[in-house]
Design an enzyme around this catalytic site. Structure first.
Site, PDB file in Angstrom:
ATOM      1  N   ASN A 191      10.134  39.412 -33.058  1.00 47.79           N
ATOM      2  CA  ASN A 191       9.942  40.186 -31.833  1.00 47.79           C
ATOM      3  C   ASN A 191       9.155  39.368 -30.812  1.00 47.79           C
ATOM      4  OD1 ASN A 191       7.728  40.556 -33.629  1.00 47.79           O
ATOM      5  ND2 ASN A 191       7.109  42.445 -32.609  1.00 47.79           N
ATOM      6  N   GLU A 222       7.179  40.243 -27.359  1.00 45.27           N
ATOM      7  CA  GLU A 222       6.712  41.260 -26.424  1.00 45.27           C
ATOM      8  C   GLU A 222       6.470  40.658 -25.045  1.00 45.27           C
ATOM      9  OE1 GLU A 222       3.311  43.071 -28.343  1.00 45.27           O
ATOM     10  OE2 GLU A 222       4.634  44.314 -29.593  1.00 45.27           O
ATOM     11  N   CYS A 277      13.177  43.175 -29.564  1.00 45.15           N
ATOM     12  CA  CYS A 277      12.969  43.388 -31.002  1.00 45.15           C
ATOM     13  C   CYS A 277      13.460  42.165 -31.783  1.00 45.15           C
ATOM     14  CB  CYS A 277      13.738  44.606 -31.482  1.00 45.15           C
ATOM     15  SG  CYS A 277      13.239  46.168 -30.756  1.00 45.15           S
ATOM     16  N   GLU A 284      15.339  42.106 -34.410  1.00 45.37           N
ATOM     17  CA  GLU A 284      16.750  42.214 -34.775  1.00 45.37           C
ATOM     18  C   GLU A 284      17.642  41.710 -33.634  1.00 45.37           C
ATOM     19  OE1 GLU A 284      14.397  44.496 -34.882  1.00 45.37           O
ATOM     20  OE2 GLU A 284      14.699  45.941 -36.504  1.00 45.37           O
ATOM     21  N   CYS A 315      14.965  50.070 -34.856  1.00 43.71           N
ATOM     22  CA  CYS A 315      14.964  51.118 -33.836  1.00 43.71           C
ATOM     23  C   CYS A 315      16.407  51.482 -33.496  1.00 43.71           C
ATOM     24  CB  CYS A 315      14.196  50.661 -32.590  1.00 43.71           C
ATOM     25  SG  CYS A 315      15.093  49.497 -31.526  1.00 43.71           S
ATOM     26  N   CYS A 322      18.493  48.788 -31.669  1.00 38.04           N
ATOM     27  CA  CYS A 322      18.924  47.680 -32.530  1.00 38.04           C
ATOM     28  C   CYS A 322      20.028  48.116 -33.488  1.00 38.04           C
ATOM     29  CB  CYS A 322      17.740  47.111 -33.303  1.00 38.04           C
ATOM     30  SG  CYS A 322      16.659  46.118 -32.249  1.00 38.04           S
TER      31      CYS A 322
END
Ligand SMILES: [Zn+2]
Length: 131
Positions: A43, A45, A54, A56, A86, A89
């Site tokens: 990930n 940010e 993310c 993924e 999530c 994803c």
């Protein structure tokens, strides 16, 4: 045949590179491609929170850039308890077909939850509608 131990190790390794200064929730994800390659992502940010990516989706973007289009499994390492991808994803992964989803605790990599992607995203947006 997916080498689950190698896939989990790749997710664990890439998780160390997570850029997550805001949530401090590091995530690593690794995809097993149909030709037996492993492609990983973490990930990333951003101070403008909606721009965060993310793990993924980072792994998917890298894999697509390398020419992969089909995946047999994804391993995700994060949290004290195994966490599932999530919703966004799940839809992004499903674009490339159903696959095994292997969710692994970052604290204890022997704590694993396994799913099929379609089971995690019932009534998914149907790609066939676009074709
Ligand atoms: Zn996500």
């Amino acid at each position: 045949m997916v080498d689950e131990a190698a896939l989990i190790q790749a997710a664990l390794d890439v998780r160390r590179n997570s850029y997550s200064p805001y949530s401090r929730f590091a995530v690593g994800a690794a995809l097993w491609t149909v030709d037996g390659s492993i492609v990983a992502g973490c990930n990333v940010e951003n101070g403008s929170f909606p721009l965060s990516v993310c793990a993924e989706r980072a792994a998917v973007a890298t894999a697509i850039g390398l020419g992969h289009r089909q995946f047999m499994a994804v391993a995700i390492v994060a949290g004290d308890d195994p966490v599932t991808p999530c919703g966004g994803c799940r839809q992004v992964l499903l674009e490339f077909g159903d696959m095994d989803v292997i969710c692994v605790s970052a604290r204890d990599c022997h704590r694993v939850s396994r799913y099929r992607l379609r089971d995690l995203l019932p009534h998914a947006f149907d790609l066939e509608e676009l074709r």
